[in-house]
Design a protein around this motif. Structure first.
Motif, PDB file in Angstrom:
ATOM      1  N   ILE A 349      -1.034 -27.349 -88.425  1.00  0.00           N
ATOM      2  CA  ILE A 349      -2.443 -27.270 -87.929  1.00  0.00           C
ATOM      3  C   ILE A 349      -3.246 -25.986 -88.556  1.00  0.00           C
ATOM      4  O   ILE A 349      -4.401 -26.283 -89.129  1.00  0.00           O
ATOM      5  N   THR A 352      -3.239 -27.173 -92.516  1.00  0.00           N
ATOM      6  CA  THR A 352      -3.753 -28.228 -92.754  1.00  0.00           C
ATOM      7  C   THR A 352      -4.807 -29.084 -92.241  1.00  0.00           C
ATOM      8  O   THR A 352      -5.266 -30.126 -92.412  1.00  0.00           O
ATOM      9  N   ALA A 353      -4.913 -28.459 -90.827  1.00  0.00           N
ATOM     10  CA  ALA A 353      -5.655 -28.926 -89.990  1.00  0.00           C
ATOM     11  C   ALA A 353      -5.324 -30.583 -89.407  1.00  0.00           C
ATOM     12  O   ALA A 353      -6.238 -31.321 -88.742  1.00  0.00           O
ATOM     13  N   ARG A 354      -3.958 -30.615 -89.560  1.00  0.00           N
ATOM     14  CA  ARG A 354      -3.424 -31.832 -89.090  1.00  0.00           C
ATOM     15  C   ARG A 354      -2.261 -31.589 -88.260  1.00  0.00           C
ATOM     16  O   ARG A 354      -1.588 -30.721 -88.803  1.00  0.00           O
ATOM     17  N   TYR A 355      -2.117 -32.450 -87.265  1.00  0.00           N
ATOM     18  CA  TYR A 355      -0.996 -32.323 -86.493  1.00  0.00           C
ATOM     19  C   TYR A 355       0.106 -33.628 -87.136  1.00  0.00           C
ATOM     20  O   TYR A 355      -0.469 -34.699 -87.139  1.00  0.00           O
ATOM     21  N   GLU A 406      -7.237 -37.223 -85.959  1.00  0.00           N
ATOM     22  CA  GLU A 406      -7.083 -37.143 -87.449  1.00  0.00           C
ATOM     23  C   GLU A 406      -7.217 -35.786 -87.910  1.00  0.00           C
ATOM     24  O   GLU A 406      -6.518 -35.372 -88.841  1.00  0.00           O
ATOM     25  N   ARG A 407      -8.112 -35.020 -87.163  1.00  0.00           N
ATOM     26  CA  ARG A 407      -8.092 -33.877 -87.632  1.00  0.00           C
ATOM     27  C   ARG A 407      -8.175 -32.613 -86.494  1.00  0.00           C
ATOM     28  O   ARG A 407      -8.589 -33.090 -85.495  1.00  0.00           O
ATOM     29  N   SER A 409      -8.922 -28.333 -85.244  1.00  0.00           N
ATOM     30  CA  SER A 409      -9.906 -27.082 -85.683  1.00  0.00           C
ATOM     31  C   SER A 409      -8.735 -26.055 -85.893  1.00  0.00           C
ATOM     32  O   SER A 409      -7.816 -25.868 -85.067  1.00  0.00           O
ATOM     33  N   ARG A 410      -8.812 -25.580 -87.179  1.00  0.00           N
ATOM     34  CA  ARG A 410      -7.799 -24.456 -87.563  1.00  0.00           C
ATOM     35  C   ARG A 410      -8.241 -23.223 -86.508  1.00  0.00           C
ATOM     36  O   ARG A 410      -7.151 -22.462 -86.276  1.00  0.00           O
TER      37      ARG A 410
END
Length: 593
Positions: A349, A352-355, A406-407, A409-410
């Motif tokens: 995360i 890439t800001a994704r799980y 879908e996204r 927070s970093r």
């Protein structure tokens, strides 16, 4: 679940656990080695030892060094020990000596002495064994068998390099008088700690490098198929997936003679919502209207539900904890893997800001598995049906799910799992923790538990009532579901699955607000009677799937759930009994002009 992925997960968990254990040992060895830097010793606190005899002895040298030296082990190069002490009587001198055990036994043969059998330092406690005798010993200092000795007034100190063999420590008054009462402290240092530290550190890192990838690969493989999908092995027949947010539960008619929460055998097999509710209650077939302009309830994207079995055994809850042991063993490995996967997801995360979707599915499946076992055995005892061994959603009466983001927070990933979650964690600590008091014992304050958690107390009360009355109080069940729903929302938030902050309120009852139909507008007061052929207000969205031949919504109104579910029940009074459930052949028409 795939057997190969499970084996990979278990082997990886064992390797990682071993690695963590080795790293913990390396940490202890490194800390002790740091304490003995510059030629210093790792020293115990000074404590009082006394005996109504002529001598204090230790059958084994390791008693004075905290279990660090064993008889018969080659120690010529390992390090040294230190003994420091003084008499409690200022008018007497102390003698401290180390000698071969056989020589000590010969010197003290027939002499009354006190053996120090065991020593505990937190809190301090010494166990003694008295050896009777009538002989008065000779003064100890002139004896020639001592390997090391110290004698004199005030505080005396003895150091001795470790050597192989069976050794004993003797502490006496210098004049061989009785009784003996001294203040003693012991210390040890060894040159082996540095290589031990390096070896444990390397071994721990190697085990982690083997275990962590195996865990991640195994979890990704188990989560790649998606725990939320139905199909073979999932317990959900293809085409009958559990209801999603905004989709009405596919609950069948309320059969005569059944009770709220009882499984509806007339519902289509495999549907999660095959649990009927009485007309007018808050459960699946209940209307959920709101007035125009009213705000809809806040729906958190982590959803938990559980349905009470009305035919619970009176006594089975007493043994469910034992029956759940196979699940608990598996959950031990799953939760360990959950922690590793969450750390990996944290980095994913952050960059890439994704799980990663497969890891997300795995972690949701672990929480789901845990909730089913908790609902069965510990946190609700709401069903006697044994939980399935799967990460996937099933038709079990307890379930948990989280919407995939879908996204993410970093920035929030840096603080939400510990800093922002503190208020919720404090509340959960009150709900699940035990009452604790602090007691002063042995010179130190020690915590002592004085009760059980609120959650555990409510489950116990519900179980006792069930045992004696055969009934599970619905109010307690609804409260337990609300408490668990709060806890599991916070788990999902702390596990980085969502950025939305969990709400500070209880959503009691078996149905999560996220599983309820989309609210529809109620007809204005004084409107026309609703019967066969009548409908709701013009333009109101149909909150449930199209049901029955000829059923439909207003022109252009979107359906909140897919068509094809089993027909919703028709209320006995002919009115609209649930959102999206209308009489056969009815249609929506506008209000009278």
């Amino acid at each position: 679940m795939k057997a190969g992925r499970i084996v990979m997960l278990v082997i990886g968990s064992l390797c990682a656990l071993l690695g963590l254990g080795l790293l913990a040992g390396a940490g202890v060895a490194g800390w002790v080695n740091y304490q003995q830097r510059d030629g210093r010793y790792f020293i115990t606190p000074s404590e009082q030892f006394s005996g109504n005899s002529y001598a204090l002895t230790t059958p084994r040298l390791d008693l004075t060094t905290g279990g660090g030296v064993n008889d018969g082990v080659p120690m010529d190069f390992a390090g040294s020990v230190l003994l420091r002490g003084s008499t409690t009587d200022p008018g007497k001198e102390i003698f401290i000596g180390i000698a071969p055990r056989a020589d000590v036994a010969s010197y003290l043969a027939g002499v009354q002495r006190t053996e120090i059998v065991d020593v505990r330092f937190r809190p301090f406690r010494a166990l003694y064994r008295d050896v009777n005798g009538a002989k008065i010993p000779a003064n100890p200092a002139p004896q020639n068998f001592w390997a090391a000795s110290a004698t004199g007034s005030g505080e005396q100190e003895l150091t001795w390099n470790l050597r192989s063999g069976a050794w004993a420590v003797v502490v006496m008054n210098a004049d061989a008088s009785s009784p003996v009462s001294v203040n003693l402290q012991a210390g040890a240092r060894t040159d082996l700690l540095l290589p031990v530290f390096i070896g444990l550190l390397i071994g721990g890192l190697v085990m982690l490098l083997i275990g962590v990838p195996l865990i991640v690969l195994g979890a990704a493989g188990l989560g790649r198929s998606g725990p939320g999908q139905g199909g073979t092995g999932s317990g959900v027949p293809p085409g009958y997936l559990p209801a999603q947010p905004g989709q009405q539960y596919q609950a069948g008619a309320y059969p005569p003679g059944t009770a709220p929460g009882q499984q509806n055998t007339s519902a289509m097999p495999g549907t999660v919502a095959a649990y009927a509710a009485a007309p007018g209650t808050q459960y699946p077939v209940t209307p959920y209207p709101v007035m125009p302009g009213a705000t809809t309830p806040y729906v958190y994207p982590a959803r938990l539900h559980g349905y009470l079995d009305p035919n619970l055994s009176r006594w089975m809850w007493l043994v469910k904890w034992f029956l759940a042991i196979p699940h608990l063993i598996i959950l031990f490995f799953l939760w360990f893997a959950f922690g590793v996967v969450t750390i990996v997801a944290w980095f994913a995360i952050l960059f890439t800001a994704r799980y990663p979707r497969s890891l997300f599915n795995f972690n949701v499946g672990v929480i789901r598995w845990n909730w089913r076992v908790a609902f069965y055995a510990f946190s609700a005892i709401g069903t006697d049906v044994y939980p399935p061994f799967t990460l996937a959603r099933t038709d079990y009466p307890a379930d948990f799910d989280v919407d995939y983001p879908e996204r993410l927070s970093r920035g929030l990933v840096l603080v939400k799992s510990w800093l922002l979650a503190i208020p919720h964690l404090l509340i959960i600590g009150v709900l699940t923790g035990t009452a604790t008091t602090w007691v002063f014992q042995g010179g130190e304050w020690e915590p002592q538990s004085v009760g059980i958690s609120l959650l555990g107390l409510l489950v116990l009360i519900a179980g006792v009532i069930l045992l004696f009355t055969g009934q599970y109080w619905r109010g307690i069940f609804d409260l337990l579901l609300g408490l668990n729903r709060w806890i599991y929302r916070v788990i999902a938030y702390v596990a980085l699955m969502r950025d939305e902050y969990p709400p500070f309120h209880l959503d009691m009852g078996p149905i999560d607000p996220g599983e309820l139909p989309v609210p529809a507008y109620a007809a204005p007061a004084g409107g026309p009677a609703v019967g066969p052929g009548a409908g709701g207000a013009a333009g109101a969205p149909a909150a449930g799937p199209a049901v029955g031949p000829g059923a439909g919504g207003a022109a252009g109104a979107p359906a909140a759930g897919p068509a094809g579910g089993p027909p919703a029940p028709k209320p006995p009074d002919g009115s609209v009994g649930s959102v999206g459930a209308v009489g056969e052949g009815s249609r929506d028409e506008g209000p009278p002009r």
